[in-house]
Design a protein around this motif. Structure first.
Motif, PDB file in Angstrom:
ATOM      1  N   ILE A   4      49.363  10.940 -90.697  1.00 47.27           N
ATOM      2  CA  ILE A   4      47.928  10.729 -90.569  1.00 47.27           C
ATOM      3  C   ILE A   4      47.266  11.105 -91.885  1.00 47.27           C
ATOM      4  CG2 ILE A   4      47.873  11.145 -88.090  1.00 47.27           C
ATOM      5  CD1 ILE A   4      46.868  13.958 -88.677  1.00 47.27           C
ATOM      6  N   HIS A   5      46.089  10.544 -92.119  1.00 48.92           N
ATOM      7  CA  HIS A   5      45.317  10.899 -93.310  1.00 48.92           C
ATOM      8  C   HIS A   5      44.294  11.963 -92.934  1.00 48.92           C
ATOM      9  CE1 HIS A   5      43.113  10.697 -97.014  1.00 48.92           C
ATOM     10  NE2 HIS A   5      42.001  10.417 -96.354  1.00 48.92           N
ATOM     11  N   ILE A   6      44.308  13.066 -93.660  1.00 48.45           N
ATOM     12  CA  ILE A   6      43.380  14.165 -93.397  1.00 48.45           C
ATOM     13  C   ILE A   6      42.417  14.244 -94.564  1.00 48.45           C
ATOM     14  CG2 ILE A   6      43.174  16.632 -92.950  1.00 48.45           C
ATOM     15  CD1 ILE A   6      46.033  16.574 -91.901  1.00 48.45           C
ATOM     16  N   PRO A   7      41.155  13.853 -94.368  1.00 50.95           N
ATOM     17  CA  PRO A   7      40.200  13.805 -95.482  1.00 50.95           C
ATOM     18  C   PRO A   7      39.905  15.191 -96.049  1.00 50.95           C
ATOM     19  CG  PRO A   7      39.392  12.583 -93.566  1.00 50.95           C
ATOM     20  CD  PRO A   7      40.560  13.393 -93.112  1.00 50.95           C
ATOM     21  N   ILE A   8      39.411  15.202 -97.289  1.00 49.79           N
ATOM     22  CA  ILE A   8      38.954  16.445 -97.924  1.00 49.79           C
ATOM     23  C   ILE A   8      37.769  16.991 -97.140  1.00 49.79           C
ATOM     24  CG2 ILE A   8      37.900  17.373-100.026  1.00 49.79           C
ATOM     25  CD1 ILE A   8      39.583  15.420-101.611  1.00 49.79           C
ATOM     26  N   VAL A  21      40.366  21.698 -96.072  1.00 49.34           N
ATOM     27  CA  VAL A  21      41.175  20.919 -97.006  1.00 49.34           C
ATOM     28  C   VAL A  21      40.388  20.762 -98.310  1.00 49.34           C
ATOM     29  CG1 VAL A  21      42.341  18.730 -97.427  1.00 49.34           C
ATOM     30  CG2 VAL A  21      42.286  19.696 -95.113  1.00 49.34           C
ATOM     31  N   THR A  22      40.945  21.272 -99.432  1.00 47.60           N
ATOM     32  CA  THR A  22      40.251  21.181-100.730  1.00 47.60           C
ATOM     33  C   THR A  22      40.722  19.995-101.560  1.00 47.60           C
ATOM     34  OG1 THR A  22      41.855  22.739-101.663  1.00 47.60           O
ATOM     35  CG2 THR A  22      39.792  23.649-100.824  1.00 47.60           C
ATOM     36  N   CYS A  23      42.009  19.655-101.499  1.00 53.12           N
ATOM     37  CA  CYS A  23      42.479  18.480-102.223  1.00 53.12           C
ATOM     38  C   CYS A  23      43.884  18.124-101.756  1.00 53.12           C
ATOM     39  CB  CYS A  23      42.469  18.710-103.743  1.00 53.12           C
ATOM     40  SG  CYS A  23      43.653  19.949-104.315  1.00 53.12           S
ATOM     41  N   HIS A  24      44.328  16.903-102.120  1.00 46.40           N
ATOM     42  CA  HIS A  24      45.675  16.435-101.827  1.00 46.40           C
ATOM     43  C   HIS A  24      46.510  16.455-103.111  1.00 46.40           C
ATOM     44  CE1 HIS A  24      43.000  14.516 -98.858  1.00 46.40           C
ATOM     45  NE2 HIS A  24      44.015  14.632 -98.010  1.00 46.40           N
ATOM     46  N   THR A  25      47.813  16.664-102.972  1.00 43.50           N
ATOM     47  CA  THR A  25      48.717  16.585-104.117  1.00 43.50           C
ATOM     48  C   THR A  25      49.489  15.281-104.058  1.00 43.50           C
ATOM     49  OG1 THR A  25      50.586  17.666-103.000  1.00 43.50           O
ATOM     50  CG2 THR A  25      48.947  19.095-104.059  1.00 43.50           C
ATOM     51  N   GLU A  26      50.074  14.895-105.192  1.00 41.85           N
ATOM     52  CA  GLU A  26      50.828  13.650-105.227  1.00 41.85           C
ATOM     53  C   GLU A  26      52.110  13.734-104.410  1.00 41.85           C
ATOM     54  OE1 GLU A  26      51.565  12.349-109.173  1.00 41.85           O
ATOM     55  OE2 GLU A  26      49.576  11.437-109.392  1.00 41.85           O
TER      56      GLU A  26
END
Length: 696
Positions: A4-8, A21-26
């Motif tokens: 699933i996609h978890i938005p910032i 959630v502060t940011c996503h990593t690659e």
């Protein structure tokens, strides 16, 4: 497992705590921050999904703010409150449940008004206001429809004026929330007047013995002054601005060794530069790559052009290569200037070079270039982008810009300082006397002899010592062949390989090696020979040679331009305006010889030499770029002539017009300037066989 996609900014309940959630990593992980303690946490999306499925975690976009911002971070149970507070919560619950019921047939505003009207018809003489019910309902929904969210939170209210009863205090809170804790706040006097008028209106509904006391304005002013400053700034300027002032600062991202994490950013420098001849040029752009582990700048690039892929490419190339040859080049440039008074020498070395593991970038368009992403992939460098509107994620390089301004730029003649107040009546343009060569030397000397040998407050040691100690424990990665590095950092295009070779912006590139490659790639199954598509890499600053990929041998073949003299040290930017000038002169690009291309190139160089003295800054900058590129190519008096040739043009070019603009004047102005100088082309006004003019 389903992902699933978890938005910032999504709130997550995990291990009896609330995270954001502060940011996503690659690598598919999430950077979380605990809303109660501020402690960071890293968890993979796959692992989080499993915890959600197992019931060990839950997503909640609307976690109650009271849970996060309360003074005592422990959420109290309903049973812990006294009977009076419980009764208030039950009364509020009766109103919000009716609103929720009415919402099935109308919107929220209508539902609240219907509830108030129903209460009046039911005999309630003084029902709650619209704002109060709306606030209760919003809090109830955000609190998961739990009655605990409706409890009076006296334990977090802090002090209150002793002259106010419960009802007058509620009215004061409503007025403050409606008129003071908003983006366009009213003055304290306006808040007091509104509060006073509300009390007067309600007092008219009660007998004299039951009327509320109206406090003085000074009492309300004292109460407003004692409000939580974080909550006031959040309401008036937003949570982002409030966090800049009041939020705690943690360790953030930590680099474990040199070149583990390198931050790259651009900065418009606070200084005005001149040409060696004395004409003003304006403020240059600086692109810097900073090693987060040692805080050492590992590369930079200065240019008068706006940030682009080219500036990023030059900065990365400078960061990866050793600096000995570069420092010698900087010294020779300064010493070659006539009348220089600078003591051109370096007291220390600049030992920083090598391939970085991770590049941290912002969301500028130049950083999202596919060419940059492909180049970094081949170099084994991963890219990470800051979340939008979060410059503090690159705080180290931002701080370096501040140090550079304070200790160097603002001490140089021609500085513009950071703001008009700091500049005062200092006339920057009149004081400007430095050239770009001077600035490049001063910047390199500042890094090598000052910044690297000054104790960094965060590291509590010298950046140079931190680097040296780190590379002894963890040697840097390095690319062995400088040409390989240049090829990796070039732009990439997909082009047709024909009998005439390859065309880039109408220039032909041909060699025996690429024709042998074409023979191997030609499809012969259907009897129809189709020209193959090949990947081509080229330097946007030098079109003399391109590199064609041989996918079978896993190499890039160098191929030179058939107009070798014309293309030598020629940038795409300059080639573009030369083509525009030729089209304006009614030249047929498909039949023009190399000498004709060189003739236009020489004419533009001469025009640029004159326009360097223009009063318009835009023209001066572009003209200086034309002139300086020729001089860097070793052509102080313009390009040299060459033998004739007749290539065919390829109009199907993939380079967008948006990348190029007329540098110092419109096509009409350019034509007028060329005519004024008496330049004419032998092919101008060429006639076709039917008597009409040829189209360029």
């Amino acid at each position: 497992m389903t992902m699933i996609h978890i938005p910032i900014n999504t709130r997550i309940r995990l291990d009896e705590a609330v995270y954001k959630v502060t940011c996503h990593t690659e690598t598919g992980e999430l950077n979380l921050t605990c809303c109660q303690t501020g402690k960071p946490r890293l968890i993979s999306t796959r692992k989080l999904v499993k915890k959600i499925i197992d019931g060990e975690a839950s997503l909640d976009q609307q976690v109650p703010e009271a849970l996060i911002n309360s003074k005592d971070q422990t959420e109290k149970r309903f049973d812990a409150f006294n009977e009076r507070d419980k009764a208030v919560a039950r009364e509020r619950l009766s109103y919000v449940e009716k609103v929720d019921e009415y919402l099935a047939k109308s919107n929220l505003t209508t539902a609240i008004n219907d509830v108030i009207q129903s209460a009046v018809l039911g005999g309630v003489s003084l029902p709650p206001s619209f704002t109060a019910i709306w606030r209760w309902y919003d809090t109830w929904i955000k609190g998961g429809r739990n009655i605990t969210a409706l409890l009076p939170r006296h334990h977090v209210k802090g002090r209150r004026p002793t002259c106010l009863c419960n009802r007058s205090f509620e009215i004061l809170q409503e007025v403050i929330e409606d008129q003071y804790l908003i983006r366009t706040p009213k003055t304290k006097l306006s808040v007091f007047k509104e509060f006073k008028s509300r009390l007067v209106r309600e007092n008219k509904l009660h007998p004299e013995a039951g009327r509320m006391h109206i406090p003085s304005s000074r009492s309300i002013y004292r109460f407003l002054a004692g409000l939580n400053p974080y909550e006031v700034m959040t309401g008036q300027k937003g949570r982002k601005e409030a966090d800049k002032v009041f939020a705690s600062v943690g360790a953030g991202v930590v680099a474990r060794f040199p070149l583990h994490i390198v931050q790259v950013d651009h900065h418009l420098m606070d200084i005005i530069l001149r040409l060696q001849s004395g004409e003003l040029l304006g403020r240059p752009w600086l692109t810097v790559a900073l090693d987060l582990y040692s805080r050492m700048p590992v590369g930079f690039y200065i240019s008068f052009d706006a940030p682009s892929y080219v500036s990023v490419m030059h900065c990365l190339k400078h960061a990866i290569l050793p600096k000995e040859q570069y420092l010698e080049q900087v010294l020779s440039q300064v010493k070659a200037q006539p009348g220089t008074m600078m003591d051109a020498k370096f007291s220390s070395e600049w030992p920083c070079f090598g391939l970085m593991d991770t590049l941290v970038l912002d969301n500028g368009l130049e950083f999202h270039s596919q060419d940059l992403q492909d180049s970094c992939s081949q170099l084994g460098v991963s890219l990470e982008y800051n979340p939008a509107r979060t410059p503090h994620y690159k705080g180290a390089v931002e701080r370096f810009f501040g140090t550079l301004n304070t200790k160097l730029i603002h001490t140089l003649p021609g500085t513009t300082f950071s703001n008009p107040e700091q500049r005062g009546d200092y006339q920057s343009e009149k004081a400007a006397c430095l050239t770009i060569e001077d600035l490049e030397f001063l910047l390199a000397k500042f890094i090598v002899d000052d910044y690297a040998l000054t104790i960094h407050s965060t590291l509590d040691e010298l950046p140079l010592e931190k680097w040296d100690d780190g590379v002894q424990k963890h040697p840097v990665r390095f690319i062995s062949d400088q040409q390989d590095l240049s090829v990796l950092l070039f732009k990439v295009k997909l082009k047709k390989l024909t009998r005439a070779g390859i065309k880039i912006m109408g220039l032909s590139y041909q060699s025996d090696a690429v024709q042998l490659l074409r023979q191997r790639l030609m499809k012969n199954g259907s009897g129809k020979h189709t020209n193959p598509d090949v990947r081509v890499k080229f330097d946007p600053e030098d079109l003399s040679t391109i590199f064609v990929e041989d996918s079978h041998a896993k190499i890039f073949l160098p191929v030179t331009c058939i107009y070798e003299t014309y293309a030598s040290k020629l940038s795409i930017w300059r080639h573009r305006i030369i083509r525009k000038a030729m089209l304006k002169q009614k030249l047929d690009l498909r039949k023009s010889s190399e000498d004709e291309f060189l003739e236009v190139r020489q004419s533009l160089f001469e025009v640029a030499e004159d326009l360097i003295k223009s009063r318009q800054k835009r023209k001066r900058k572009a003209a200086n770029r034309v002139s300086s590129e020729e001089r860097k190519a070793g052509n102080d008096n313009g390009p040299l002539p060459a033998s004739d040739g007749s290539p065919e043009d390829d109009n199907d070019d993939v380079i967008p017009d948006a990348e190029f603009t007329s540098p110092f004047q419109s096509p009409e102005e350019l034509e007028e300037e060329l005519k004024r100088r008496g330049w004419r082309s032998s092919r101008a006004g060429r006639q076709n066989r039917d008597g009409s003019e040829a189209d360029a």
